[in-house]
Design an enzyme around this catalytic site. Sequence first.
Site, short mmCIF file in Angstrom:
data_model
loop_
_atom_site.label_atom_id
_atom_site.label_comp_id
_atom_site.label_asym_id
_atom_site.label_seq_id
_atom_site.Cartn_x
_atom_site.Cartn_y
_atom_site.Cartn_z
N HIS A 244 0.71 -1.12 -0.24
CA HIS A 244 0.22 0.14 0.05
C HIS A 244 0.50 1.22 0.07
O HIS A 244 0.80 1.94 -1.09
CB HIS A 244 -1.33 -0.26 1.40
CG HIS A 244 -1.77 -1.08 1.65
ND1 HIS A 244 -2.77 -1.69 1.04
CD2 HIS A 244 -1.71 -1.86 2.20
CE1 HIS A 244 -3.71 -2.75 0.76
NE2 HIS A 244 -2.39 -3.01 1.83
O1 RIB Z 1 -4.19 -0.26 5.70
C1 RIB Z 1 -3.58 -0.40 4.74
C2 RIB Z 1 -2.84 0.89 5.99
O2 RIB Z 1 -2.95 0.30 6.78
C3 RIB Z 1 -1.23 0.45 5.64
O3 RIB Z 1 -0.85 1.95 5.17
C4 RIB Z 1 -0.36 -0.12 6.76
O4 RIB Z 1 1.02 0.65 7.29
C5 RIB Z 1 -1.80 0.34 8.12
O5 RIB Z 1 -1.31 1.68 8.12
#
Ligand code: RIB
Length: 314
Positions: A244
């Site tokens: 992500h």
């Molecule tokens: O949902 C994914 C996010 O939540 C990413 O940034 C992960 O590192 C957590 O912070």
Amino acid sequence: MTGRPIIIDTDPGVDDAIAILLALASPELDILGICAVAGNVPLAATRVNARRVCELARRTDIPVFAGCSRPMLRDQIYGKYSGESGLGGTLLPDPSMPEQDGHAVDFLSRTLLSAARGERDKVTVCTLGPLTNLAVALAMRPEIAGGIEAIVAMGGAFRVLGNRSPSAEYNILADPHSARIVFHSGAPITLAPLDMTFQALATPARVDHIRDLGTPVARAAAELITYYDRNDPERYGAIGGPLHDPTVIAWLLETGMFSGRNAWVGVDCEGPLTFGHTVVDWWGKRGAANNAHVLTDVDAERFFGLLTDRLGRL
Ligand code: RIB
Ligand code: CA
């Protein structure tokens, strides 16, 4: 060439760590500071992990600040996929670089206020975790929004289901009230929701390409990413974990590998079933002004090509 000034607000976090490494490997970016926030793991861990990652990249020059230890209003929830340490099973040494004095919110506020006053270039704020630090800074001094070139935020989900509740993505669900403050701050926002980040899947072949770079940083990155593997091909279409947070940095480096559109984005802070859900008014049904550029797709091969190339430079 002086790079684009950015501040990274983060809850490292396995994918945060990869995002930080990508930023550190990219001379197009001038990292003014890294702000840790509670999220994947408590602040006590994220404030140390941020420095662990900087030291892994031999960048002890990067100012790292500790920020908010809890969400604005709701109860605390932590992440589920970065392990108890926040960096999976990867044991990075305790940092020797010092943490900066002062609170991350004060650093954000004074830096963005200086930019709003024209005393320095505007700053791009890359948020990789819950939006608490930035929201508190905006609540303290709303005028700092004028010093923000862009907020590029990993968060939200609108067509795909949530990853922490049936309808909510973790970063938003962990502090929806802060997310609402940020989304309606008037600052330009690019949102990187699960709808796009799920496409950035670190398959075993892609991880092998990173590991095969053979450097200590690449080996550590491959180990971190391997921990992140969801091993859920039914949901993601292949084995691997969605990276992500690095998509936020990649968007700054090669915007053309992404696609999306402008839309109104809001956050459900009332629930109870859809608490933390990001509503994206894709067809403009509300008649409200668009407040974000919402990313919907990424060219995953280009993304991993960029990530692998840059990790190889550290
Ligand atoms: O949902 C994914 C996010 O939540 C990413 O940034 C992960 O590192 C957590 O912070
Ligand atoms: Ca994160």
